[in-house]
Design an enzyme around this catalytic site. Structure first.
Site, PDB file in Angstrom:
ATOM      1  N   GLU A   1       0.865  -1.086   0.094  1.00  0.00           N
ATOM      2  CA  GLU A   1       0.132  -0.213  -0.277  1.00  0.00           C
ATOM      3  C   GLU A   1       0.904   0.966   0.464  1.00  0.00           C
ATOM      4  O   GLU A   1       0.493   2.216   0.641  1.00  0.00           O
ATOM      5  CB  GLU A   1      -1.364  -0.231   0.955  1.00  0.00           C
TER       6      GLU A   1
HETATM    7  C1  FAD Z   1       2.680  -9.673   0.884  1.00  0.00           C
HETATM    8  C2  FAD Z   1       2.011  -8.402  -0.842  1.00  0.00           C
HETATM    9  C3  FAD Z   1       1.483  -8.319  -0.378  1.00  0.00           C
HETATM   10  C4  FAD Z   1       0.290  -7.578  -1.425  1.00  0.00           C
HETATM   11  N1  FAD Z   1      -0.600  -7.239  -1.482  1.00  0.00           N
HETATM   12  C5  FAD Z   1      -1.454  -6.290  -2.839  1.00  0.00           C
HETATM   13  C6  FAD Z   1      -2.756  -6.347  -3.095  1.00  0.00           C
HETATM   14  O1  FAD Z   1      -3.949  -6.615  -3.110  1.00  0.00           O
HETATM   15  N2  FAD Z   1      -2.895  -5.530  -4.089  1.00  0.00           N
HETATM   16  C7  FAD Z   1      -1.989  -5.127  -4.983  1.00  0.00           C
HETATM   17  O2  FAD Z   1      -1.867  -4.065  -6.032  1.00  0.00           O
HETATM   18  N3  FAD Z   1      -0.846  -4.671  -4.646  1.00  0.00           N
HETATM   19  C8  FAD Z   1      -0.481  -5.746  -3.965  1.00  0.00           C
HETATM   20  N4  FAD Z   1       1.420  -5.779  -3.212  1.00  0.00           N
HETATM   21  C9  FAD Z   1       1.867  -5.007  -4.132  1.00  0.00           C
HETATM   22  C10 FAD Z   1       3.072  -3.915  -3.635  1.00  0.00           C
HETATM   23  O3  FAD Z   1       1.657  -3.195  -3.027  1.00  0.00           O
HETATM   24  C11 FAD Z   1       4.074  -3.562  -4.236  1.00  0.00           C
HETATM   25  O4  FAD Z   1       4.989  -4.134  -3.767  1.00  0.00           O
HETATM   26  C12 FAD Z   1       3.996  -1.964  -3.662  1.00  0.00           C
HETATM   27  O5  FAD Z   1       3.452  -1.459  -3.969  1.00  0.00           O
HETATM   28  C13 FAD Z   1       5.857  -2.402  -4.330  1.00  0.00           C
HETATM   29  O6  FAD Z   1       5.986  -2.085  -5.337  1.00  0.00           O
HETATM   30  P1  FAD Z   1       6.710  -3.145  -6.076  1.00  0.00           P
HETATM   31  O7  FAD Z   1       6.854  -4.052  -5.844  1.00  0.00           O
HETATM   32  O8  FAD Z   1       6.851  -2.878  -7.524  1.00  0.00           O
HETATM   33  O9  FAD Z   1       8.195  -2.718  -5.984  1.00  0.00           O
HETATM   34  P2  FAD Z   1       9.062  -0.991  -6.694  1.00  0.00           P
HETATM   35  O10 FAD Z   1       8.017  -0.216  -7.719  1.00  0.00           O
HETATM   36  O11 FAD Z   1       9.737  -1.725  -7.900  1.00  0.00           O
HETATM   37  O12 FAD Z   1      10.585  -0.707  -5.835  1.00  0.00           O
HETATM   38  C14 FAD Z   1      11.522  -1.132  -5.588  1.00  0.00           C
HETATM   39  C15 FAD Z   1      12.121   0.357  -5.051  1.00  0.00           C
HETATM   40  O13 FAD Z   1      12.102   0.985  -5.321  1.00  0.00           O
HETATM   41  C16 FAD Z   1      11.497   2.284  -4.222  1.00  0.00           C
HETATM   42  N5  FAD Z   1      11.056   3.398  -5.709  1.00  0.00           N
HETATM   43  C17 FAD Z   1      10.324   3.193  -6.436  1.00  0.00           C
HETATM   44  N6  FAD Z   1       9.766   4.671  -6.915  1.00  0.00           N
HETATM   45  C18 FAD Z   1      10.621   5.230  -5.909  1.00  0.00           C
HETATM   46  C19 FAD Z   1      11.051   6.923  -6.229  1.00  0.00           C
HETATM   47  N7  FAD Z   1      10.476   7.503  -6.895  1.00  0.00           N
HETATM   48  N8  FAD Z   1      11.328   7.099  -5.194  1.00  0.00           N
HETATM   49  C20 FAD Z   1      11.936   6.732  -4.564  1.00  0.00           C
HETATM   50  N9  FAD Z   1      12.288   4.939  -4.490  1.00  0.00           N
HETATM   51  C21 FAD Z   1      11.607   4.562  -5.344  1.00  0.00           C
HETATM   52  C22 FAD Z   1      10.588   1.409  -3.363  1.00  0.00           C
HETATM   53  O14 FAD Z   1      10.418   1.715  -2.859  1.00  0.00           O
HETATM   54  C23 FAD Z   1      11.264   0.548  -3.275  1.00  0.00           C
HETATM   55  O15 FAD Z   1      12.551   0.200  -1.876  1.00  0.00           O
HETATM   56  C24 FAD Z   1       1.390  -6.507  -2.562  1.00  0.00           C
HETATM   57  C25 FAD Z   1       2.639  -6.879  -2.112  1.00  0.00           C
HETATM   58  C26 FAD Z   1       3.179  -7.758  -1.443  1.00  0.00           C
HETATM   59  C27 FAD Z   1       4.820  -8.151  -1.059  1.00  0.00           C
END
Ligand code: FAD
Length: 380
Positions: free
Chosen positions: A363
């Site tokens: 989230e």
């Molecule tokens: C157990 C689990 C349950 C989940 N449940 C749901 C769900 O029900 N529905 C749903 O839609 N999603 C869900 N998610 C997804 C979750 O919301 C995402 O994993 C999260 O938003 C991060 O996206 P990403 O994994 O693609 O990481 P990325 O976006 O690839 O980020 C990787 C890293 O880069 C950093 N980063 C990215 N952009 C920036 C920026 N502009 N400035 C600084 N730092 C940055 C991030 O903070 C992170 O540290 C879930 C994830 C998990 C692991």
């Protein structure tokens, strides 16, 4: 200012606490180990009114305020964060989204069952290439007149296999960018909708996380939430409230680990006395207690803002950012206070340490919360 809970809020907090001890605690270690979804427990939480806490009773909900929901999340999360995330997603993403922005027909058809806990829902925004950058939606919902055709993959979906109703964000008008995104209600079993394998996770292992695959899934037009192109706004507005639920989850994990560590420190003896009598341990507890109280006020303030009709973008983001940091730090220290016992499953704190991590990721990661906060403070 009034820091006192109402009689009703105290009662709800107690009910959640009693339920967590009686129904979530037994089997929590086993469910974590086996990655087993808490089906029976979720059913009982539905009967207690925990699955649609803020929804109007007209639509099968409990009609309570956000603070009551937060108190419930906190108590459930002290014991079992895998169960509390089911409550959080169903309440603050699915039910809130449908009640606030759904049509009367959608509320009748879906919200009533979701709020009463008869069925549960999922919120589907993240994709393999669209996590923090949620505007980069690759899933498409192509307008075919009276229906949309949905294609694409969603990642990391909580309640992925256990849900019956999925709120899916997809791109309809690619050239319009995020203004061309829609939110659609998808039912399990619709032809072309497949559920991928369960993720093998570090924490909240009892929760059910899957990818979802859509191959030419036909979605009736009446399943679109709001106006054409409202989907991205829908997702952002819904997630702003969802953060308060996750902040409360983080607070609960921290408070639960702290309580276990405090009790243990008064029992475990080393060098002829209880370890709590060693200042190094007592000071850890002092820090934990102070940080948890500070997190609690941020979380309750965000809930209060929402209930007052104030803007809660910044208070929700601050609550999540800080409470998740406190959850991580507190659980690490709790493991330390337990010594070797902290490293094995039967004392619970190692699970809490693993569970705490997700509150800094889903989230909106901590970095994304800082973007929300800094944008808000720099506006003025
Ligand atoms: C157990 C689990 C349950 C989940 N449940 C749901 C769900 O029900 N529905 C749903 O839609 N999603 C869900 N998610 C997804 C979750 O919301 C995402 O994993 C999260 O938003 C991060 O996206 P990403 O994994 O693609 O990481 P990325 O976006 O690839 O980020 C990787 C890293 O880069 C950093 N980063 C990215 N952009 C920036 C920026 N502009 N400035 C600084 N730092 C940055 C991030 O903070 C992170 O540290 C879930 C994830 C998990 C692991």
């Amino acid at each position: 200012m009034n820091f006192t809970l109402t009689e009703e809020q105290e009662m709800i907090k107690q009910a959640a606490k009693d339920f967590a001890h009686a129904e979530l605690l037994p089997g929590v270690i086993d469910r974590d180990e086996k990655q087993q979804f808490p089906s029976e427990q979720v059913k009982k939480m539905g009967e207690l009114g925990f699955m649609g806490m803020m929804v109007d009773p007209e639509y099968g909900g409990s009609g309570l305020d956000t603070l009551s929901y937060v108190l419930t999340m906190e108590e459930l999360s002290k014991i079992d964060a895998s169960s509390s995330v089911v409550v959080s997603v169903n309440n603050s993403l699915v039910c809130y989204g449908l009640e606030s922005f759904g049509s009367e027909e959608q509320k009748e058809k879906y919200l009533k069952k979701l709020a009463s806990g008869e069925i549960i829902g999922a919120f589907c925004l993240s994709e393999p290439e669209a996590g923090s950058d949620a505007t980069s939606q690759k899933t498409t919902a192509i307008d075919k007149g009276d229906h949309y055709v949905l294609n694409g993959t969603k990642n990391w979906i909580t309640n992925g296999n256990s849900a019956s109703v999925y709120l899916v964000i997809a791109q309809t008008h690619i050239k319009k960018g995020y203004k061309g995104i829609n939110a659609l209600i998808v039912e399990k079993g619709m032809p072309g909708f497949e559920i991928g394998p369960k993720e093998n996770k570090l924490g909240i292992r009892g929760s059910d996380t899957h990818s979802l695959i859509f191959n030419d899934v036909k979605i009736p037009k009446e399943n679109r939430i709001g106006e054409d192109g409202f989907g991205f706004k829908f997702a952002m507005k819904t997630l702003a409230g969802g953060r308060i639920g996750i902040a409360a989850q983080a607070l609960g994990i921290a408070a639960g680990a702290y309580e276990l560590a405090k009790n243990y420190s008064k029992e475990r003896r080393a060098f002829g006395t209880e370890i709590a009598n060693h200042q190094a341990i007592a000071f850890k507890l002092a820090d934990m207690h102070t940080q948890i109280e500070a997190a609690r006020y941020l979380v309750y303030k965000a809930a209060w803002d929402k209930d007052q009709g104030n803007n809660y973008d910044i208070s929700g983001a601050m609550a999540k950012l800080y409470a998740s940091q406190v959850a991580m730090e507190t659980t690490v220290e709790a493991v330390q206070i337990f010594g070797g016992n902290g490293f094995v499953k039967e004392y619970h704190v190692e699970r809490m340490m693993r569970d705490a991590k997700i509150t800094q990721i889903y989230e909106g990661t901590s970095e994304i919360q800082k973007i929300v906060i800094s944008r808000n403070i720099l506006k003025n």
